[in-house]
Design an enzyme around this catalytic site. Structure first.
Site, PDB file in Angstrom:
ATOM      1  N   TYR A 201       0.842  -1.200   0.000  1.00  0.00           N
ATOM      2  CA  TYR A 201       0.000   0.000   0.000  1.00  0.00           C
ATOM      3  C   TYR A 201       0.873   1.244   0.000  1.00  0.00           C
ATOM      4  O   TYR A 201       2.030   1.222   0.439  1.00  0.00           O
ATOM      5  CB  TYR A 201      -0.974   0.003   1.181  1.00  0.00           C
ATOM      6  N   CYS A 202       0.309   2.335  -0.517  1.00  0.00           N
ATOM      7  CA  CYS A 202       0.980   3.632  -0.514  1.00  0.00           C
ATOM      8  C   CYS A 202      -0.109   4.706  -0.501  1.00  0.00           C
ATOM      9  O   CYS A 202      -1.279   4.406  -0.272  1.00  0.00           O
ATOM     10  CB  CYS A 202       1.918   3.780  -1.712  1.00  0.00           C
ATOM     11  N   THR A 203       0.253   5.949  -0.763  1.00  0.00           N
ATOM     12  CA  THR A 203      -0.709   7.050  -0.627  1.00  0.00           C
ATOM     13  C   THR A 203      -1.878   6.930  -1.607  1.00  0.00           C
ATOM     14  O   THR A 203      -3.037   6.964  -1.211  1.00  0.00           O
ATOM     15  CB  THR A 203      -0.001   8.395  -0.836  1.00  0.00           C
TER      16      THR A 203
ATOM     17  N   GLY B 238      -1.576   4.695  -4.630  1.00  0.00           N
ATOM     18  CA  GLY B 238      -1.514   3.451  -5.396  1.00  0.00           C
ATOM     19  C   GLY B 238      -0.426   3.361  -6.436  1.00  0.00           C
ATOM     20  O   GLY B 238      -0.062   2.264  -6.868  1.00  0.00           O
TER      21      GLY B 238
ATOM     22  N   ILE C  68      -4.115   4.607   0.345  1.00  0.00           N
ATOM     23  CA  ILE C  68      -4.645   5.033   1.646  1.00  0.00           C
ATOM     24  C   ILE C  68      -5.792   6.025   1.463  1.00  0.00           C
ATOM     25  O   ILE C  68      -6.806   5.958   2.165  1.00  0.00           O
ATOM     26  CB  ILE C  68      -3.526   5.675   2.491  1.00  0.00           C
TER      27      ILE C  68
END
Length: 316
Positions: free
Chosen positions: A175-177, A179, A204
């Site tokens: 996961y990241c901010t 995608g 997120i």
């Protein structure tokens, strides 16, 4: 309903002449009065912009009308105002600097999980949540029980994958901010022999918008004037501590000494006491900026020309 919108988006889709496209796209953003940062590369498009709600809707419609970007996923957040002060549309070799130019996520990447599917799966015993963001990002917020990596920049990610070898029998969810980093992170994991690789589609931000952000602890670091945003409306928790006094604080600042400029959490009390500096040395540095109460120092916009960089320089 708020008057402005903030858009976060990306799309891995080949662009035959990215420099010409960049010029066209810059002009589109100017016509719609958008501000923000957009990266154009041969592999696709990555951006975050703000503007009046109606202008953002026109922008999304224009981008989706291009067959190359018809499936682009816009994360839309309401806002009271612009969250940027300038517009930059730049051509770069990659839409995220990853040192993984050989990977094509549109051809092979981790399985996309919708926010609702991610929520159902994240706590399973054989699942590992892998944060692929940089240190300063997961310092202020991350998913409960997530594995974080000690990296200053995403381009350092490949060097850390060897540390994940003991987890090859697990289901890995990156996961990241928003995608975009996960596309190449999960593709690289697959290339390295990991078989059960997934990613939180939309990152997120989308999880917060659609599922209330449950179990995301702290705040989410964002790349605009807000610096951090609340994501969790279900069970929020502060996990970061003031760099000076170690009391809980999720207020991110830049050290007032521009030579240092370290990006850390700092409570309001210590911000006042230290006048925005992270140490006594920085506090007494002759180059220290006057503390503005926020710890965010906007670059000078005097003479800013939104048309600067619109057209390519003619090659001699």
């Amino acid at each position: 309903m708020k008057d402005y919108s903030i858009l976060l988006y990306y799309c891995y889709s080949p662009i035959a002449d990215p420099e010409a496209f960049r010029e066209e796209h810059h002009l589109l953003c100017l016509e719609l009065n958008l501000l923000g940062r957009i990266i154009v590369a041969a592999e696709g498009l990555n951006g975050t912009v703000s503007g009046l709600r109606e202008d953002c809707e026109k922008y999304m419609a224009a981008v989706k009308a291009d067959p190359r970007f018809k499936d682009i996923d816009f994360k839309v957040e309401p806002s009271d105002t612009h969250v940027f002060t300038k517009l930059h549309v730049r051509y770069k070799p990659e839409i995220v600097h990853s040192s993984l130019k050989h990977l094509a996520p549109q051809e092979k990447t981790g399985i996309h999980l919708s926010p609702s599917d991610f929520k159902k799966m994240k706590d399973q015993e054989d699942v590992v949540l892998l944060d692929v963001r940089s240190d300063y990002e997961h310092l202020v917020g991350k998913f409960k029980n997530a594995l974080t990596l000690d990296i200053e920049n995403f381009r350092d990610f490949p060097e850390k994958v060897a540390e994940l070898e003991p987890l090859k029998d697990k289901k890995i969810i990156t996961y990241c901010t928003g995608g975009v980093k996960c596309e190449k992170a999960s593709a690289f994991l697959l290339e390295q022999g990991f078989e059960n690789v997934y990613q939180l589609h939309g990152g997120i931000i989308k999880y917060g918008l659609e599922e209330g952000g449950e179990d995301f602890e702290g705040k989410c670091y964002v790349f605009d004037n807000r610096l951090t945003v609340d994501v969790n409306r279900v069970n929020p928790k502060v996990i970061s501590r003031c760099y000076i006094c170690q009391e809980p604080s999720d207020r991110m600042v830049n050290c007032a000494n521009p030579t240092c400029n370290i990006h850390v959490p700092m409570c309001e009390a210590c911000g006042e006491t230290m006048q925005g500096a992270c140490s006594d040395t920085c506090q007494h540095d002759p180059e220290k900026r006057p503390y503005n109460g926020t710890g965010y120092y906007q670059k000078e916009t005097n003479g800013y020309n939104p048309f600067k960089g619109l057209y390519r320089k003619e090659k001699k």
